[in-house]
Design an enzyme around this catalytic site. Structure first.
Site, PDB file in Angstrom:
ATOM      1  N   LYS A 178       0.834  -1.208   0.000  1.00  0.00           N
ATOM      2  CA  LYS A 178       0.000   0.000   0.000  1.00  0.00           C
ATOM      3  C   LYS A 178       0.874   1.266   0.000  1.00  0.00           C
ATOM      4  O   LYS A 178       2.087   1.175  -0.152  1.00  0.00           O
ATOM      5  CB  LYS A 178      -0.972  -0.047   1.185  1.00  0.00           C
ATOM      6  CG  LYS A 178      -1.801  -1.343   1.271  1.00  0.00           C
ATOM      7  CD  LYS A 178      -2.847  -1.464   0.180  1.00  0.00           C
ATOM      8  CE  LYS A 178      -3.430  -2.867   0.051  1.00  0.00           C
ATOM      9  NZ  LYS A 178      -4.309  -3.316   1.115  1.00  0.00           N
TER      10      LYS A 178
HETATM   11  C1  PLP Z   1      -5.300  -4.469   1.499  1.00  0.00           C
HETATM   12  C2  PLP Z   1      -6.763  -4.271   1.584  1.00  0.00           C
HETATM   13  C3  PLP Z   1      -7.529  -4.631   2.703  1.00  0.00           C
HETATM   14  C4  PLP Z   1      -6.940  -5.388   3.854  1.00  0.00           C
HETATM   15  O1  PLP Z   1      -5.869  -4.736   4.414  1.00  0.00           O
HETATM   16  P1  PLP Z   1      -4.969  -5.485   5.514  1.00  0.00           P
HETATM   17  O2  PLP Z   1      -4.241  -4.343   6.161  1.00  0.00           O
HETATM   18  O3  PLP Z   1      -4.075  -6.415   4.774  1.00  0.00           O
HETATM   19  O4  PLP Z   1      -5.878  -6.182   6.452  1.00  0.00           O
HETATM   20  C5  PLP Z   1      -8.870  -4.327   2.723  1.00  0.00           C
HETATM   21  N1  PLP Z   1      -9.462  -3.717   1.693  1.00  0.00           N
HETATM   22  C6  PLP Z   1      -8.777  -3.383   0.585  1.00  0.00           C
HETATM   23  C7  PLP Z   1      -9.495  -2.688  -0.530  1.00  0.00           C
HETATM   24  C8  PLP Z   1      -7.420  -3.670   0.485  1.00  0.00           C
HETATM   25  O5  PLP Z   1      -6.743  -3.365  -0.625  1.00  0.00           O
END
Ligand code: PLP
Length: 389
Positions: free
Chosen positions: A192
């Protein structure tokens, strides 16, 4: 990892980030110390929002966001089919049922017109959702004004899944400001925009929602004197007020997050420059390139191309495989959630959300991350051109 392999996303960590982590490792607290609140404050200040609650993942944040809003058995939670499964699973963790609203083919986000139709129908059958979770796909803010207006008129709560979208803004307001929602959730997974290794955070303008989420992230336990039934029991005393979880972020992780926040605007800018280069190089190929609307500035977590079926005979599978063979770590975001076996078991069928399914059949995520060099990007571009030749 082969050095020639270019992934679709990866973290960026400099010496200052590493030093910040080491400083915590040498300090008194590895968890529940001063750095988590400092990180929470930094994100809240950036987003212009009074409250923020850091947790160990966005998945956890989505779960306690739903619980704080009162989601439980018998309730409905709606989200987009084009998302990571966590956006839908959070409702199921609470014992609620989940449904989806199809996407807009241009923004790839929950379509406000489909939402309006579905709310009108649900209102007639007494099955209105308690919470809707629009997802800012690739970091492109949803049409939050339209969604918020619909939510207000049907008395539905809104949680923004902004896992892709820290650093983005909509009509001049930073995502996370919660101007159009009850709660906004960010993810700090390494792919991210910024990372804490694993981690997530929820922002809100409501003191009460923040209080409940803080309680839920740590076993439902409070030590706040004003909240205790027996405030004079002793200095050791705490009370479990409801069933909570251990969803805490560590100070070690928060130190990394706090250090990463310094780079946020510069990194979003770099992502836009990379997207500009892709746009210029790929414009003449039989592809649908990502939309960037004037109403918002997206954070460009992903750069998704779609094969334009009207202009090419190449299949997505064929182009994807060729790119992987060239050691380009392309990916697909996302397999529509309702087509997953565990959701088909709940009664969803292929064909339920046709715009999402058509998008899925065409999409490929190209490498997009801050440390992607122009030279590496040129190799990606050449490989895409070759695959479509
Ligand atoms: C990555 C992601 C999540 C989950 O995030 P984590 O921190 O890995 O639990 C949820 N929603 C979206 C749209 C994502 O891209």
């Amino acid at each position: 990892m082969n050095s020639a392999f270019i992934p679709y996303g990866r973290q960026c960590i400099d010496e200052d980030d590493i030093q910040a982590v080491i400083n915590v490792l040498r300090s008194d607290y590895l968890t529940q110390g001063p750095v988590v609140p400092a990180f929470e404050q930094a994100v809240a200040d950036y987003c212009g929002v009074p409250y923020s609650v850091a947790v160990n993942s966005a998945t956890s944040a989505l779960h306690i966001a739903c619980l704080a809003l009162g989601v439980g058995p018998g309730d409905w939670v709606w989200t987009s089919p084009i998302t990571f499964v966590a956006s839908a699973n959070c409702g199921r963790y609470c014992g609620a049922s989940v449904d989806f609203v199809d996407i807009d083919p241009v923004t790839l986000n929950m379509c406000p017109e489909r939402l309006a139709e579905k709310l009108a129908l649900a209102s007639c059958s007494g099955r209105l959702p308690k919470v809707i979770i629009p997802v800012h796909m690739t970091g492109q803010p949803c049409d939050m004004s339209a969604i918020a207006e619909l939510a207000r008129s049907y008395n539905v709560r809104v949680v923004e899944d902004a896992s892709h979208a820290i650093g983005s803004s909509y009509r001049g307001v930073k995502t996370g400001g919660c101007k159009f929602s009850d709660i906004t959730v960010f993810s700090f997974h390494p792919v991210k925009i910024i990372t804490t290794c694993e981690g997530g955070l929820a922002t809100t303008r409501s003191a009460e929602l923040a209080r409940r989420m803080r309680l839920l992230r740590s076993h439902g336990i409070t030590r706040e004197k004003s909240e205790l039934g027996n405030p004079d029991e002793g200095a050791w005393y705490y009370e479990q007020k409801e069933l909570g979880f251990n969803y805490r972020l560590t100070d070690v992780q928060a130190a990394l997050g706090l250090a990463q926040m310094r780079h946020l605007d510069e990194w979003v800018e770099r992502r836009h420059r990379l997207a500009d280069r892709y746009d210029d190089a790929l414009v003449d190929l039989p592809l649908i390139l990502p939309a960037r609307t004037s109403e918002s500035r997206q954070s460009l977590h992903l750069y998704v191309i779609q094969l334009d079926e009207a202009r090419t005979n190449h299949s997505r599978r064929d182009v994807f495989d060729q790119l992987r063979q060239a050691e380009i770590g392309v990916n697909v975001h996302y397999i529509p959630v309702h087509t997953q076996p565990d959701f088909q078991r709940l009664g969803f069928r292929d064909g339920d959300f046709p715009v999402s399914e058509a998008y899925y059949a065409r999409c490929i995520s190209l490498p997009m991350y801050v440390m992607l060099s122009d030279k590496e990007q040129d190799r990606v571009i050449a490989s895409v051109q070759e695959a479509l030749a």
